[in-house]
Enzyme design. Sequence first.
Site, short mmCIF file in Angstrom:
data_model
loop_
_atom_site.label_atom_id
_atom_site.label_comp_id
_atom_site.label_asym_id
_atom_site.label_seq_id
_atom_site.Cartn_x
_atom_site.Cartn_y
_atom_site.Cartn_z
CG ASP A 25 49.35 44.80 40.02
OD1 ASP A 25 48.50 43.83 39.15
OD2 ASP A 25 48.16 45.44 40.64
CD GLU A 73 45.69 49.16 40.96
OE1 GLU A 73 46.84 48.54 41.60
OE2 GLU A 73 45.07 50.01 41.35
CE LYS A 130 45.85 43.30 39.98
NZ LYS A 130 45.69 44.58 40.83
CB CYS A 163 47.32 44.25 44.14
SG CYS A 163 46.78 45.98 43.60
C1 C5J Z 1 49.37 47.23 44.03
C2 C5J Z 1 48.56 49.41 44.95
N1 C5J Z 1 49.28 46.79 43.03
N2 C5J Z 1 49.48 49.17 45.77
N3 C5J Z 1 48.59 48.56 44.03
O1 C5J Z 1 49.26 46.76 45.33
O2 C5J Z 1 47.84 50.55 44.69
#
Ligand code: C5J
Length: 234
Positions: A25, A73, A130, A163
């Site tokens: 991400d 994400e 994802k 994540c």
């Molecule tokens: C990730 C989030 N990528 N913190 N997303 O950690 O919402």
Amino acid sequence: MTVSVPAAPYAFELEPEATALVIIDMQRDFLEPGGFGSMLGNDVSLLTRTIAPLQTVLATARATGMLVIHTREGHRPDLADAPPAKLSRGHLSCGIGDPGPFGRILVRGEHGHGIIDELAPADGEPVLDKPGKGAFYATDLELLLHNAGIQKLIVTGVTTEVCVHTTVREANDRGFECLVLSDCVGSYFPEFHEVGLKMIAAQGGIFGWVTDSPTLLEQLEAGAAPVASTTTLS
Ligand code: C5J
């Protein structure tokens, strides 16, 4: 070739051909000033500090012929894959699917959903979209790893306790061994970052191993397996 990487709680042994670099991400909406993350009041410099070391790790992984996998994400434009519970969480005035600084927030195809230019995927490198926090949930990651003969993961990206942590836990339950690079993962919350890393390596490596990128690169470049050693988390 087996490479032995000093790590907490003890040395992580890896064979480059059976190891994948997973980059979680590294998207504009999380990292870039003015994006979704900073709009929520977060200090994105806590995340952007991961970019330079991760660029070096990525270059080495590519040179070594390691499988490199990127994740993002986000959701379909009609949000059909976004659970209502996720959409309503936090009662945000501007949240997932809404028009944000870099296009609709965390929606596939929008500028903010894209991976930052510094870590742009190369041709042929899988990019997994994802809908959840974990990279295994509702993706074909496990199938890709299985078919490529991968047993070990070098896990990087953001955010450490969300994540990255969820993915490491999912991987661990599926029998993969994860090495997390402390300087290549980041969180908006320094205390969560620190504790998140400690949780991974605690209890003999309950979820995996932790080291930093210079330590990994030194061993990969040496291309040999020196005497196994242990590092402690600071
Ligand atoms: C990730 C989030 N990528 N913190 N997303 O950690 O919402």
